[in-house]
Design a protein around this motif. Structure first.
Motif, PDB file in Angstrom:
ATOM      1  N   MET B 236       0.823  -1.195   0.000  1.00  7.08           N
ATOM      2  CA  MET B 236       0.000   0.000   0.000  1.00  7.08           C
ATOM      3  C   MET B 236       0.864   1.254   0.000  1.00  7.08           C
ATOM      4  N   SER B 237       0.338   2.278  -0.640  1.00  6.72           N
ATOM      5  CA  SER B 237       1.022   3.564  -0.652  1.00  6.72           C
ATOM      6  C   SER B 237       0.283   4.465   0.318  1.00  6.72           C
ATOM      7  N   LEU B 238       1.004   5.023   1.308  1.00  9.96           N
ATOM      8  CA  LEU B 238       0.366   5.828   2.349  1.00  9.96           C
ATOM      9  C   LEU B 238       0.661   7.312   2.157  1.00  9.96           C
ATOM     10  N   GLU B 239      -0.333   8.108   2.487  1.00  6.31           N
ATOM     11  CA  GLU B 239      -0.187   9.547   2.362  1.00  6.31           C
ATOM     12  C   GLU B 239       0.274  10.168   3.688  1.00  6.31           C
ATOM     13  N   ARG B 240       1.268  11.013   3.627  1.00  2.00           N
ATOM     14  CA  ARG B 240       1.680  11.869   4.741  1.00  2.00           C
ATOM     15  C   ARG B 240       2.246  13.134   4.113  1.00  2.00           C
ATOM     16  N   HIS B 241       2.589  14.125   4.950  1.00  2.00           N
ATOM     17  CA  HIS B 241       3.209  15.309   4.380  1.00  2.00           C
ATOM     18  C   HIS B 241       4.723  15.139   4.363  1.00  2.00           C
ATOM     19  N   MET B 242       5.248  14.636   3.250  1.00  2.00           N
ATOM     20  CA  MET B 242       6.689  14.419   3.137  1.00  2.00           C
ATOM     21  C   MET B 242       7.334  15.746   2.760  1.00  2.00           C
ATOM     22  N   LYS B 243       7.511  16.568   3.754  1.00  2.00           N
ATOM     23  CA  LYS B 243       7.899  17.953   3.497  1.00  2.00           C
ATOM     24  C   LYS B 243       9.320  18.049   2.938  1.00  2.00           C
ATOM     25  N   CYS B 244      10.262  17.346   3.533  1.00  2.00           N
ATOM     26  CA  CYS B 244      11.646  17.477   3.054  1.00  2.00           C
ATOM     27  C   CYS B 244      12.013  16.348   2.091  1.00  2.00           C
ATOM     28  N   GLY B 245      11.381  15.202   2.222  1.00  2.00           N
ATOM     29  CA  GLY B 245      11.659  14.080   1.314  1.00  2.00           C
ATOM     30  C   GLY B 245      12.917  13.302   1.640  1.00  2.00           C
ATOM     31  N   VAL B 246      13.695  13.778   2.609  1.00  2.00           N
ATOM     32  CA  VAL B 246      15.004  13.169   2.861  1.00  2.00           C
ATOM     33  C   VAL B 246      15.178  12.695   4.311  1.00  2.00           C
ATOM     34  N   GLY B 247      14.048  12.470   5.005  1.00  2.00           N
ATOM     35  CA  GLY B 247      14.127  11.861   6.326  1.00  2.00           C
ATOM     36  C   GLY B 247      14.617  12.763   7.435  1.00  2.00           C
ATOM     37  N   LYS B 248      14.412  14.077   7.313  1.00  2.00           N
ATOM     38  CA  LYS B 248      14.895  14.984   8.349  1.00  2.00           C
ATOM     39  C   LYS B 248      13.768  15.731   9.078  1.00  2.00           C
ATOM     40  N   CYS B 249      12.821  16.299   8.332  1.00  2.00           N
ATOM     41  CA  CYS B 249      11.943  17.328   8.913  1.00  2.00           C
ATOM     42  C   CYS B 249      10.937  16.784   9.918  1.00  2.00           C
ATOM     43  N   GLY B 250      10.641  15.486   9.852  1.00  2.00           N
ATOM     44  CA  GLY B 250       9.783  14.860  10.867  1.00  2.00           C
ATOM     45  C   GLY B 250       8.301  14.822  10.535  1.00  2.00           C
ATOM     46  N   HIS B 251       7.860  15.576   9.526  1.00  2.00           N
ATOM     47  CA  HIS B 251       6.421  15.698   9.286  1.00  2.00           C
ATOM     48  C   HIS B 251       5.744  14.393   8.860  1.00  2.00           C
ATOM     49  N   CYS B 252       6.447  13.542   8.149  1.00  2.00           N
ATOM     50  CA  CYS B 252       5.788  12.363   7.564  1.00  2.00           C
ATOM     51  C   CYS B 252       5.945  11.124   8.432  1.00  2.00           C
ATOM     52  N   GLN B 253       6.434  11.300   9.668  1.00  2.00           N
ATOM     53  CA  GLN B 253       6.731  10.125  10.485  1.00  2.00           C
ATOM     54  C   GLN B 253       5.488   9.319  10.836  1.00  2.00           C
ATOM     55  N   ILE B 254       5.619   7.997  10.692  1.00  2.00           N
ATOM     56  CA  ILE B 254       4.575   7.045  11.093  1.00  2.00           C
ATOM     57  C   ILE B 254       5.241   6.183  12.161  1.00  2.00           C
ATOM     58  N   ASN B 255       4.973   6.455  13.420  1.00  2.00           N
ATOM     59  CA  ASN B 255       5.778   5.880  14.496  1.00  2.00           C
ATOM     60  C   ASN B 255       7.262   6.086  14.150  1.00  2.00           C
TER      61      ASN B 255
END
Lengths: 339, 278
Positions: B236-255
């Motif tokens: 499945m493809s999940l939606e989050r706000h991947m703001k930086c795209g590079v694993g830094k900004c924290g917005h798209c974290q799922i646990n």
């Protein structure tokens, strides 16, 4: 490795000497508290501070910084390459910088953070006055080995100046009348360290550090999250003062001509209500409880797994910044351990 | 590492909109080419960050098959400042692109030789189209292909020409439904899970691929369970706000996971116990 002995007067002369060559950020009084600032001369420098309002992280990841500039649709990187000296960093704040270095250098290297970091020379300082909320003794960060270029430890009325790196040597170069510290004085730092390890424990911490990730694993449904979060204002004070928080937001700021401008990074925080909001209005962490718990899991597990140590250094800033008084990590971890 | 030799992970590269076409009242289609001429090099299911200087940047799914290398496609819903501004752009206008980022659907290993069951709700068709197109471009590599697509209303259907084509093809099964019909709608009415009980699959040789609005997943998973699909074979493809795209900004974290790096495509068995995922 070389050791020198300086009086506080010598130290201030050294800082003034540095100020003639380079920007030096050090700690000054701010009202009845303390803050890192750019120094004009050494007279305002405080070496007996307990804790600063904001951690020195702000010189590597500023509250607001320009990542890019643009003209039309063409972007250019903006990188701050100015060298600077960070003077008087306490061990727990250095431990936090060690974690931030891992975050911003691993996987995808962050040129903005890393350039500032590579151009910084850090003079660390062992704690002289414990702050009311400091529990770095619990977190294994009351004393630090390495990570600094120079370490200053006050023993009785003089300072041991431990020059550890090439950058540190560069900083001390040109100082006249340097006195090598006798080994007995160098060794007597251990007394200071042992004392700091035991007295920087404003709160008891019942679980061991290695126990914390496992405790969190089995505590997702623990009542403590709802109990604490019920009082939360979602103001984000805890994350804004935290030396290991690094979440950020990015926004564009256009100039008046509307064709040029900057892309700005600023601090953000997972305790803020809109943090996990997506376009269209779905909020993936819409309750205070979910956000409060997420922060603890980030510190004790998610980020901890990335950096190899608990992502809390025990500075106690969140404890003093939190208005409803729910931010003390020791209280939460103790509850998880007791139940 | 010497900072001067490092690449800036936040720097977009210039790109040109070859074609801008309104799809529905809310969605606009973009055909985009990087000005450098370099193919984007994405895999099916990945996303990229699109920038409009002065307005901002947002993560958007790539909607075209990687088989086309001279351009890529996005379909963007008008829901915020950036997407509203993007909707005013014309053919030939410039944007910034970073990426591609994230994980992709396993078209070359797990999916190969298997029957494929696509479940797409609303905008979920946009990222899914990249993998649907890819598997149709390599039709012989896969077994039976079933595509289920549900929208709220007939006017929200995307890629209508392609849907018509899928409906005509004999080598795939295409099922469609709308939550609420209108006078012109002759097809199924009801939520997407209503389509699923009518589908007969062999759960041991099927891979299910799911993308839709956050609310859709748990209901689709219940149906897939009834079909005896194992969590191992559901992606499945999940939606989050991947703001930086590079694993830094924290917005798209799922646990502990980052949707931008560990996702957006997840194998369900890997996130079934991740509380914030579904």
């Amino acid at each position: 490795m070389s050791y020198y002995k300086m009086s506080e007067e010598d130290l201030r002369q050294w800082v003034d000497h540095l100020l003639s060559k380079v920007t030096v950020y050090g700690v000054q009084a701010k009202g009845d508290r303390f803050a890192f600032n750019a120094l004009n001369d050494s007279s305002s420098l405080r070496l007996d501070y307990d804790v600063t309002i904001l951690p020195p992280k702000k010189y590597f990841l500023p509250p607001k910084e320009t990542l890019l500039s643009y003209k039309g649709q063409k972007y250019d990187s903006v990188v701050d390459e100015k060298p600077f000296v960070l003077f008087g960093v306490h061990p727990y704040d250095l431990a936090a910088i060690r974690q931030m270095d891992k975050i911003f250098s691993s996987d995808n290297n962050d040129i903005h953070y890393m350039t500032r970091r590579n151009n910084a020379t850090i003079v660390a300082l062992d704690v002289q006055t414990p702050s009311a909320h400091n529990f770095s003794g619990n977190m294994n960060t009351a004393v630090i080995e390495g990570e600094y270029d120079i370490l200053l430890t006050k023993v009785d009325s003089s300072y041991v100046v431990d020059v550890r790196t090439g950058k540190g040597k560069e900083l001390i170069k040109g100082m006249s009348g340097l006195v090598t510290a006798e080994m007995a004085l160098v060794d007597s730092r251990h007394k200071v360290w042992e004392e700091n390890k035991s007295r920087l424990r404003a709160y008891p911490l019942k679980p061991s550090l290695s126990e914390i990730p496992g405790l969190l694993d089995k505590s997702r449904e623990h009542p403590v999250w709802a109990e604490k979060a019920e009082l939360c204002f979602s103001c984000g004070s805890c994350v804004m003062v935290c030396p290991t928080c690094y979440c950020f937001d990015v926004q564009d700021e256009a100039e008046w001509d509307l064709s040029s401008g900057k892309r700005i990074r600023s601090w953000d925080g997972c305790m803020l209500e809109r943090f996990a909001l997506v376009a269209g209005g779905h909020n993936f962490r819409k309750t205070k409880e979910e956000r409060y718990r997420h922060r603890y899991y980030r510190k004790g597990k998610y980020v901890a797994e990335k950096v190899g140590e608990i992502s809390c250094v025990g500075c106690g800033r969140c404890v003093s910044a939190c208005v409803p008084g729910i931010a003390n990590p020791c209280e939460v971890y103790n509850r998880l351990k007791e139940d | 590492m010497d900072a001067r030799t490092m690449k800036d992970i936040y720097l977009p590269e210039p790109a040109t909109l070859l074609e801008v076409k309104p799809f529905t009242e809310m969605e606009t289609y973009y055909r985009i080419k990087l000005d450098s001429g370099r193919p984007l090099g994405h895999k099916p299911g990945q996303f990229a960050e699109i920038s409009l200087a002065g307005i901002g940047e947002a993560p958007i799914s790539i909607s075209s098959s990687p088989v086309k290398t001279d351009h890529f496609e996005m379909v963007i819903r008008n829901v915020g400042n950036l997407t509203r501004a993007l909707r005013t752009l014309k053919d030939g206008d410039r944007v910034g692109i970073r990426g591609p980022f994230g994980t992709s659907f396993p078209v070359n290993d797990v999916m190969k030789g298997k029957d494929l069951l696509y479940i797409c709700g609303g905008m979920g068709l946009v990222p899914m189209r990249s993998v649907i197109q890819y598997t149709l471009d390599h039709r012989d590599d896969y077994g039976e292909i079933t595509i289920c697509y549900g929208t709220k209303s007939p006017s929200e259907r995307l890629f209508t020409d392609e849907l018509e084509n899928w409906g005509k093809r004999k080598d795939i099964a295409f099922l469609e439904t709308v939550d609420r019909g209108d006078d012109s709608w002759k097809g199924n009415v009801g939520v997407i899970t209503k389509l699923m009980p009518g589908i007969s699959i062999d759960p041991h040789k099927t891979v299910a691929l799911v993308c839709g609005p956050p609310i859709m997943y748990k209901f689709v998973l219940l149906e897939l369970r009834k079909m005896e699909m194992s969590n191992e074979n559901i992606y499945m493809s999940l939606e989050r706000h991947m703001k930086c795209g590079v694993g830094k900004c924290g917005h798209c974290q799922i646990n502990g996971l980052y949707a931008c790096q560990d996702g957006p495509v997840f194998k369900y068995s890997e996130i079934a116990d991740v509380k914030e995922a579904i």
